[in-house]
Design a protein around this motif. Structure first.
Motif, PDB file in Angstrom:
ATOM      1  N   PRO A 178      58.221  30.604  50.708  1.00 26.45           N
ATOM      2  CA  PRO A 178      58.610  29.784  49.559  1.00 26.45           C
ATOM      3  C   PRO A 178      57.586  29.940  48.438  1.00 26.45           C
ATOM      4  O   PRO A 178      56.431  30.299  48.675  1.00 26.45           O
ATOM      5  CB  PRO A 178      58.611  28.358  50.105  1.00 26.45           C
ATOM      6  CG  PRO A 178      58.575  28.493  51.589  1.00 26.45           C
ATOM      7  CD  PRO A 178      57.916  29.790  51.897  1.00 26.45           C
ATOM      8  N   GLU A 219      65.092  20.343  51.575  1.00 25.39           N
ATOM      9  CA  GLU A 219      65.340  21.760  51.314  1.00 25.39           C
ATOM     10  C   GLU A 219      65.226  22.037  49.825  1.00 25.39           C
ATOM     11  O   GLU A 219      65.526  21.193  48.985  1.00 25.39           O
ATOM     12  CB  GLU A 219      66.721  22.173  51.833  1.00 25.39           C
ATOM     13  CG  GLU A 219      67.900  21.402  51.284  1.00 25.39           C
ATOM     14  CD  GLU A 219      69.215  21.879  51.880  1.00 25.39           C
ATOM     15  OE1 GLU A 219      69.390  23.101  52.001  1.00 25.39           O
ATOM     16  OE2 GLU A 219      70.055  21.030  52.213  1.00 25.39           O
ATOM     17  N   TRP A 223      65.337  27.135  51.361  1.00 25.88           N
ATOM     18  CA  TRP A 223      64.360  26.927  52.432  1.00 25.88           C
ATOM     19  C   TRP A 223      64.482  25.503  52.986  1.00 25.88           C
ATOM     20  O   TRP A 223      64.695  24.563  52.237  1.00 25.88           O
ATOM     21  CB  TRP A 223      62.932  27.114  51.906  1.00 25.88           C
ATOM     22  CG  TRP A 223      62.595  28.528  51.550  1.00 25.88           C
ATOM     23  CD1 TRP A 223      62.720  29.112  50.322  1.00 25.88           C
ATOM     24  CD2 TRP A 223      62.075  29.535  52.423  1.00 25.88           C
ATOM     25  NE1 TRP A 223      62.305  30.423  50.380  1.00 25.88           N
ATOM     26  CE2 TRP A 223      61.905  30.703  51.650  1.00 25.88           C
ATOM     27  CE3 TRP A 223      61.722  29.553  53.771  1.00 25.88           C
ATOM     28  CZ2 TRP A 223      61.400  31.894  52.198  1.00 25.88           C
ATOM     29  CZ3 TRP A 223      61.223  30.732  54.314  1.00 25.88           C
ATOM     30  CH2 TRP A 223      61.068  31.883  53.533  1.00 25.88           C
ATOM     31  N   PHE A 249      58.092  25.546  57.048  1.00 27.07           N
ATOM     32  CA  PHE A 249      59.255  26.039  56.310  1.00 27.07           C
ATOM     33  C   PHE A 249      59.954  27.125  57.111  1.00 27.07           C
ATOM     34  O   PHE A 249      59.336  27.855  57.890  1.00 27.07           O
ATOM     35  CB  PHE A 249      58.834  26.570  54.931  1.00 27.07           C
ATOM     36  CG  PHE A 249      57.702  27.571  54.965  1.00 27.07           C
ATOM     37  CD1 PHE A 249      57.943  28.930  55.167  1.00 27.07           C
ATOM     38  CD2 PHE A 249      56.394  27.151  54.804  1.00 27.07           C
ATOM     39  CE1 PHE A 249      56.900  29.847  55.194  1.00 27.07           C
ATOM     40  CE2 PHE A 249      55.333  28.057  54.836  1.00 27.07           C
ATOM     41  CZ  PHE A 249      55.596  29.411  55.029  1.00 27.07           C
ATOM     42  N   ARG A 251      63.953  29.575  57.108  1.00 33.93           N
ATOM     43  CA  ARG A 251      65.230  29.927  56.520  1.00 33.93           C
ATOM     44  C   ARG A 251      66.008  30.672  57.568  1.00 33.93           C
ATOM     45  O   ARG A 251      65.421  31.218  58.511  1.00 33.93           O
ATOM     46  CB  ARG A 251      64.994  30.809  55.273  1.00 33.93           C
ATOM     47  CG  ARG A 251      66.073  30.757  54.234  1.00 33.93           C
ATOM     48  CD  ARG A 251      65.629  31.451  52.959  1.00 33.93           C
ATOM     49  NE  ARG A 251      65.427  32.880  53.150  1.00 33.93           N
ATOM     50  CZ  ARG A 251      64.979  33.691  52.206  1.00 33.93           C
ATOM     51  NH1 ARG A 251      64.679  33.208  51.011  1.00 33.93           N
ATOM     52  NH2 ARG A 251      64.825  34.982  52.442  1.00 33.93           N
TER      53      ARG A 251
END
Length: 291
Positions: A178, A219, A223, A249, A251
């Motif tokens: 991120p 979110e 992410w 984090f 994804r």
């Protein structure tokens, strides 16, 4: 490593893994995580219960990629399943329960005993084997007293063997993360809403066994984030229990990562919130003109 089940227990192991994924989903739901994230774990659990063959076979044949290739299972959940198959535990589940014990995770590595695990966790803030491997390559692990070049090299080999099946066969050269702006925004959201957030019972440093640790699931830009105050021995020693924030984090197409955000003292970033290890990127972020 978890023992390989007997043939008549193979499908019951699928149910065992599915039950843990269901518990992750239940806790995420209770802690106000996104419906998408809750459903992802529930769908994966339901898929494993209906799988006609042991999921361990997919893992043995293809490693983590073999799990990732299964329907309804992305990289982050594949990593959770791999960890359960390897150890019988899930770091994600322990964290959501408030029962995370990073030192125990570090002690699973050969040559790392209780004292060294504690020192690595306290000095470097490392909580996962993946983070330990990164520290073995970027020079941080060599800063620990008693860990010389030969030991670092041996730890690299041990970690490579332990993590080989958990990583994709063709891992990207640059793992995506991120943005600094998103991480700092999550940190601000967490610290600004402590009274409204659900709380968990940390197993450590909680003599009254109370739900005292706020936890945020949110979110941004695709992410999924989980944020909570650090509850390490170092945090308590330096009285930073309401300053240092650990942010996890993930994804669907990226494995889980983590950073720690702290208040900087001294220098050009004095008083600013910064991501440990990314001070230069944070300085550049603060120097950009606001839109």
């Amino acid at each position: 490593m978890a023992p390989k089940p007997a043939p008549n227990d193979a499908l019951s192991e699928n149910r065992f893994v599915a039950d843990k994924l269901d518990e992750v989903a239940r806790l995420l739901d209770q802690q106000n995580a996104s419906l998408f994230r809750v459903r992802a774990y529930r769908d994966a659990a339901n898929y494993l219960r209906g799988l006609p063959h042991p999921v361990r076979l997919d893992y043995q044949r293809g490693g983590k990629r073999g799990l990732d290739d299964l329907p309804t299972i992305g990289q982050s959940i594949a990593a959770t399943i791999a960890e359960i198959l390897d150890t019988g535990r899930s770091g994600v589940l322990d964290r959501l329960r408030g029962a995370a014990d990073p030192e125990q995770v570090l002690r699973t590595v050969p040559m790392i005993g209780p004292a060294l695990a504690r020192q690595i966790h306290e000095d470097l803030g490392i909580e996962t084997l993946e983070a330990l491997e990164a520290a073995a390559y970027d020079g941080r692990l060599a800063t620990i007293k008693g860990i010389g070049p030969r030991r670092v090299e041996s730890l690299r080999h041990s970690l490579a063997d332990m993590l080989a099946r958990r990583r994709p066969r063709h891992a990207p050269i640059d793992r995506q993360r991120p943005s600094v702006a998103d991480i700092l925004a999550v940190d601000l959201t967490y610290r600004s809403n402590l009274d409204q957030l659900p709380k968990i019972k940390p197993r450590r440093f909680n003599p009254n066994d109370e739900a005292v640790l706020p936890i945020l699931h949110t979110e941004r830009d695709g992410w999924q984030f989980t944020a909570l105050f650090s509850n390490s021995p170092t945090t308590h020693r330096f009285a930073k229990t309401r300053d240092w924030v650990v942010i996890y984090f993930e994804r669907a197409d990226q494995p889980e990562g983590q950073v720690t955000v702290v208040t900087e003292h001294g220098g050009r970033l004095d008083g600013k919130r910064v991501i440990r290890g990314q001070e230069n990127a944070c300085a550049a972020h603060y120097e950009r003109p606001e839109k």
